[in-house]
Design a protein around this motif. Structure first.
Motif, mmCIF file in Angstrom:
data_model
loop_
_atom_site.group_PDB
_atom_site.id
_atom_site.type_symbol
_atom_site.label_atom_id
_atom_site.label_comp_id
_atom_site.label_asym_id
_atom_site.label_seq_id
_atom_site.Cartn_x
_atom_site.Cartn_y
_atom_site.Cartn_z
ATOM 1 N N LYS A 111 0.818 -1.220 0.000
ATOM 2 C CA LYS A 111 0.000 0.000 0.000
ATOM 3 C C LYS A 111 0.848 1.264 0.000
ATOM 4 C CE LYS A 111 -3.491 2.189 3.002
ATOM 5 N NZ LYS A 111 -4.261 2.009 4.261
ATOM 6 N N VAL A 112 2.026 1.211 0.596
ATOM 7 C CA VAL A 112 2.849 2.413 0.761
ATOM 8 C C VAL A 112 4.120 2.324 -0.075
ATOM 9 C CG1 VAL A 112 1.971 3.059 3.026
ATOM 10 C CG2 VAL A 112 3.818 1.409 2.877
ATOM 11 N N LYS A 113 4.444 3.407 -0.737
ATOM 12 C CA LYS A 113 5.673 3.491 -1.539
ATOM 13 C C LYS A 113 6.368 4.804 -1.214
ATOM 14 C CE LYS A 113 3.994 0.674 -5.413
ATOM 15 N NZ LYS A 113 2.757 0.253 -4.732
ATOM 16 N N HIS A 114 7.642 4.710 -0.865
ATOM 17 C CA HIS A 114 8.421 5.905 -0.524
ATOM 18 C C HIS A 114 9.893 5.553 -0.648
ATOM 19 C CE1 HIS A 114 10.113 9.183 1.947
ATOM 20 N NE2 HIS A 114 9.001 9.837 1.650
ATOM 21 N N GLU A 115 10.703 6.534 -1.007
ATOM 22 C CA GLU A 115 12.126 6.269 -1.202
ATOM 23 C C GLU A 115 12.826 5.847 0.080
ATOM 24 O OE1 GLU A 115 14.346 9.650 -2.424
ATOM 25 O OE2 GLU A 115 13.334 11.044 -1.053
ATOM 26 N N CYS A 171 5.054 9.003 5.863
ATOM 27 C CA CYS A 171 4.334 8.277 4.817
ATOM 28 C C CYS A 171 3.439 7.202 5.429
ATOM 29 C CB CYS A 171 5.321 7.660 3.831
ATOM 30 S SG CYS A 171 4.551 6.641 2.541
ATOM 31 N N LEU A 172 3.971 6.444 6.388
ATOM 32 C CA LEU A 172 3.164 5.407 7.033
ATOM 33 C C LEU A 172 1.957 6.007 7.742
ATOM 34 C CD1 LEU A 172 5.692 2.880 8.648
ATOM 35 C CD2 LEU A 172 4.641 2.814 6.386
ATOM 36 N N HIS A 179 3.820 1.754 12.917
ATOM 37 C CA HIS A 179 4.877 0.756 12.766
ATOM 38 C C HIS A 179 5.057 -0.065 14.042
ATOM 39 C CE1 HIS A 179 8.927 -0.979 12.251
ATOM 40 N NE2 HIS A 179 8.668 -0.904 10.965
ATOM 41 N N ARG A 180 5.151 0.593 15.180
ATOM 42 C CA ARG A 180 5.209 -0.022 16.511
ATOM 43 C C ARG A 180 6.537 -0.694 16.858
ATOM 44 N NH1 ARG A 180 -0.023 -3.365 18.079
ATOM 45 N NH2 ARG A 180 0.767 -4.802 16.494
ATOM 46 N N ASP A 181 7.508 -0.665 15.969
ATOM 47 C CA ASP A 181 8.804 -1.272 16.322
ATOM 48 C C ASP A 181 9.946 -0.499 15.671
ATOM 49 O OD1 ASP A 181 10.358 -3.085 17.704
ATOM 50 O OD2 ASP A 181 10.330 -4.598 16.124
ATOM 51 N N LEU A 182 9.886 0.817 15.761
ATOM 52 C CA LEU A 182 10.918 1.667 15.182
ATOM 53 C C LEU A 182 12.159 1.621 16.071
ATOM 54 C CD1 LEU A 182 11.818 3.726 13.073
ATOM 55 C CD2 LEU A 182 10.740 5.517 14.463
ATOM 56 N N LYS A 183 13.269 1.135 15.506
ATOM 57 C CA LYS A 183 14.529 1.013 16.226
ATOM 58 C C LYS A 183 15.645 0.834 15.197
ATOM 59 C CE LYS A 183 13.840 -3.980 16.779
ATOM 60 N NZ LYS A 183 13.735 -5.106 17.729
ATOM 61 N N PRO A 184 16.917 1.024 15.583
ATOM 62 C CA PRO A 184 18.022 0.928 14.623
ATOM 63 C C PRO A 184 18.125 -0.414 13.908
ATOM 64 C CG PRO A 184 18.759 2.081 16.582
ATOM 65 C CD PRO A 184 17.378 1.568 16.890
ATOM 66 N N ASP A 185 17.659 -1.500 14.541
ATOM 67 C CA ASP A 185 17.672 -2.814 13.890
ATOM 68 C C ASP A 185 16.803 -2.838 12.643
ATOM 69 O OD1 ASP A 185 19.389 -4.697 15.055
ATOM 70 O OD2 ASP A 185 18.103 -4.867 16.812
ATOM 71 N N ASN A 186 15.759 -2.031 12.622
ATOM 72 C CA ASN A 186 14.811 -2.025 11.515
ATOM 73 C C ASN A 186 15.045 -0.877 10.536
ATOM 74 O OD1 ASN A 186 13.494 -4.341 12.352
ATOM 75 N ND2 ASN A 186 12.033 -3.229 13.622
ATOM 76 N N LEU A 187 16.247 -0.355 10.554
ATOM 77 C CA LEU A 187 16.636 0.717 9.633
ATOM 78 C C LEU A 187 17.896 0.276 8.896
ATOM 79 C CD1 LEU A 187 16.049 3.598 12.176
ATOM 80 C CD2 LEU A 187 14.717 3.278 10.069
ATOM 81 N N LEU A 188 17.852 0.304 7.578
ATOM 82 C CA LEU A 188 18.988 -0.138 6.780
ATOM 83 C C LEU A 188 19.603 1.016 6.018
ATOM 84 C CD1 LEU A 188 17.819 -3.541 5.227
ATOM 85 C CD2 LEU A 188 19.165 -3.150 7.288
ATOM 86 N N ALA A 204 3.650 -3.922 12.448
ATOM 87 C CA ALA A 204 2.841 -2.790 12.009
ATOM 88 C C ALA A 204 1.380 -3.184 11.936
ATOM 89 C CB ALA A 204 3.326 -2.287 10.647
ATOM 90 N N ARG A 205 0.508 -2.216 12.094
ATOM 91 C CA ARG A 205 -0.922 -2.468 11.947
ATOM 92 C C ARG A 205 -1.605 -1.175 11.553
ATOM 93 N NH1 ARG A 205 -4.731 -4.012 15.350
ATOM 94 N NH2 ARG A 205 -5.969 -2.472 14.281
ATOM 95 N N GLU A 206 -2.815 -1.326 11.000
ATOM 96 C CA GLU A 206 -3.576 -0.149 10.617
ATOM 97 C C GLU A 206 -4.219 0.460 11.857
ATOM 98 O OE1 GLU A 206 -5.091 -0.731 6.153
ATOM 99 O OE2 GLU A 206 -5.914 -2.188 7.539
ATOM 100 N N GLU A 207 -4.184 1.778 11.912
ATOM 101 C CA GLU A 207 -4.729 2.488 13.059
ATOM 102 C C GLU A 207 -6.238 2.602 12.920
ATOM 103 O OE1 GLU A 207 -3.814 6.551 15.582
ATOM 104 O OE2 GLU A 207 -3.412 6.501 13.449
ATOM 105 N N THR A 208 -6.964 2.290 13.989
ATOM 106 C CA THR A 208 -8.404 2.452 14.002
ATOM 107 C C THR A 208 -8.788 3.315 15.192
ATOM 108 O OG1 THR A 208 -8.731 0.469 15.330
ATOM 109 C CG2 THR A 208 -8.774 0.184 12.945
#
Length: 377
Positions: A111-115, A171-172, A179-188, A204-208
């Motif tokens: 669903k999401v596209k971003h550089e 974007c998210l 996202h719920r798990d933003l940390k340096p391990d998940n950044l490349l 990650a999950r959709e916010e309601t």
């Protein structure tokens, strides 16, 4: 920041035990629910256009492993890709939950596209649940920061990386995804170390608006205080929170970019959770940190989620700060992103420059958040 003293834990033993039990129950709830509630919003299947032919997918060596599966280097058609093989589960109920989580992750990634988001290539459900994405030849931000210790990133690189992360998160959030798990391990990092991309939508999950979500998801040192329960959780208990949990995590990651230290260093996971949830403690910023950046970081990790800035505001603030910096150095390679940890001479120069150029802007931003906070009272 020094470790919380043992005597203090003794005086507050009941709180510490309650938090520990909360963490244990949260983990069991998380394991049962695959990090999300059982009811999944959105389509419960994958669009045929997103599926790839498993016969054209070649799996190579393993490059990573997490709670939800293993990641391999591979090839799809003529493209080198990263292949995430999602755990299949051992019981019918577990298989159903894992498949629902897999479908949700695929639908969100497509669903999401971003550089600054890792590019989704495709997925297949049989014979295994597989997600294929672009393969970045660079290392994770965590490994990169560890590789340069005790040196630190120069201020321009720190802010540029933070800006990449904030744009990805913006974007998210614009697409209703936490996202719920933003940390340096998940950044490349890209191969040239000029850009950062966000990966792993496993949590990650959709916010309601009305649906409650599982607490205790994420990684404790980067988790927002509202994700902890300060009393013992009832089995399977859910709670409501907003996308501002990602803003808190961003504040911790940005602090790491500025300091190249582990948040709550010297503390165990339980002590870090205790410090954030009960003591409102945060990692200390260096004295020579530019005031604009101090303001951004501290705004992100304030206790009240409603007073944290949005990622669109963070992007604007970081962009504005970059405009105050002198031209980048002419050196190339890894040397261009490092500064000696003891001196922080570049930071001192930037602090003086930004204080002159950005003082009025910072005052305006402070007024902006003060007005927002007053409106929420």
């Amino acid at each position: 920041m020094s470790c919380v003293e043992s005597s203090e834990f003794g005086r507050n033993e009941s709180k510490a035990v309650a938090l520990e039990e909360s963490i244990k129950l949260g983990r069991r709830s998380f394991a049962r629910n695959n990090g999300s509630v059982v009811s999944i919003s959105g389509p419960l299947d994958i669009d045929e256009k997103l599926l790839i032919d498993p016969k054209l997918l070649f799996v190579g060596s393993k490059i990573g492993e997490g709670a939800h599966g293993k990641v391999y280097q591979g090839k799809y058609r003529d493209q080198i890709v990263a292949i995430k093989v999602v755990n299949g589960g051992s019981t019918p109920d577990e298989k159903e939950l894992l498949e629902a989580g897999f479908i949700r992750e695929v639908n969100m990634m497509s669903k999401v596209k971003h550089e600054n988001l890792v590019k989704f290539i495709g997925a297949c459900k049989h014979p295994l649940m597989v997600i294929a994405t672009e393969l970045l030849p660079g290392m994770s931000l965590k490994k990169f920061l560890s590789s340069i210790k005790p040196q630190q990133l120069d201020i321009r690189t720190s802010v540029s990386y933070a800006l990449d992360i904030a744009r990805a998160m913006d974007c998210l959030h614009a697409n209703g995804i936490i996202h719920r798990d933003l940390k340096p391990d998940n950044l490349l990092l890209t191969a040239n170390k000029k850009q950062v991309k966000l990966i792993d939508f496993g949590l990650a999950r959709e916010e309601t608006v009305n649906e409650m979500m599982t607490a205790e998801t994420g990684t404790y040192r980067w988790m927002a205080p509202e994700l902890y329960s300060t009393v013992t959780l009832r089995r399977g208990e859910k709670k409501h929170y907003t996308n501002k949990v990602d803003v808190y995590s961003f504040g911790i990651v940005f602090w790491e970019l500025l300091t190249n230290k582990m948040p709550f260093e010297g503390m165990s996971n339980l002590q870090a959770a205790y410090a954030a949830a009960f003591k409102q403690m945060r990692p200390p910023l260096p004295n020579d940190t530019p005031p604009e950046l101090v303001f951004i970081v501290q705004s992100c990790w304030v206790e009240d989620p409603n007073t944290r800035p949005s990622f669109s505001q963070i992007v604007r603030m970081l962009d504005s700060f970059l405009c105050t910096l002198p031209p980048p150095p002419t050196c190339t390679g890894a040397e261009s992103v490092l500064v000696d940890a003891p001196s922080r001479s570049t930071s001192a120069v930037i602090s003086a420059t930004s204080a002159r150029v950005g003082g009025k802007k910072l005052s305006f931003i402070r007024q902006l958040f003060a007005a927002k906070k007053a409106a929420n009272v």
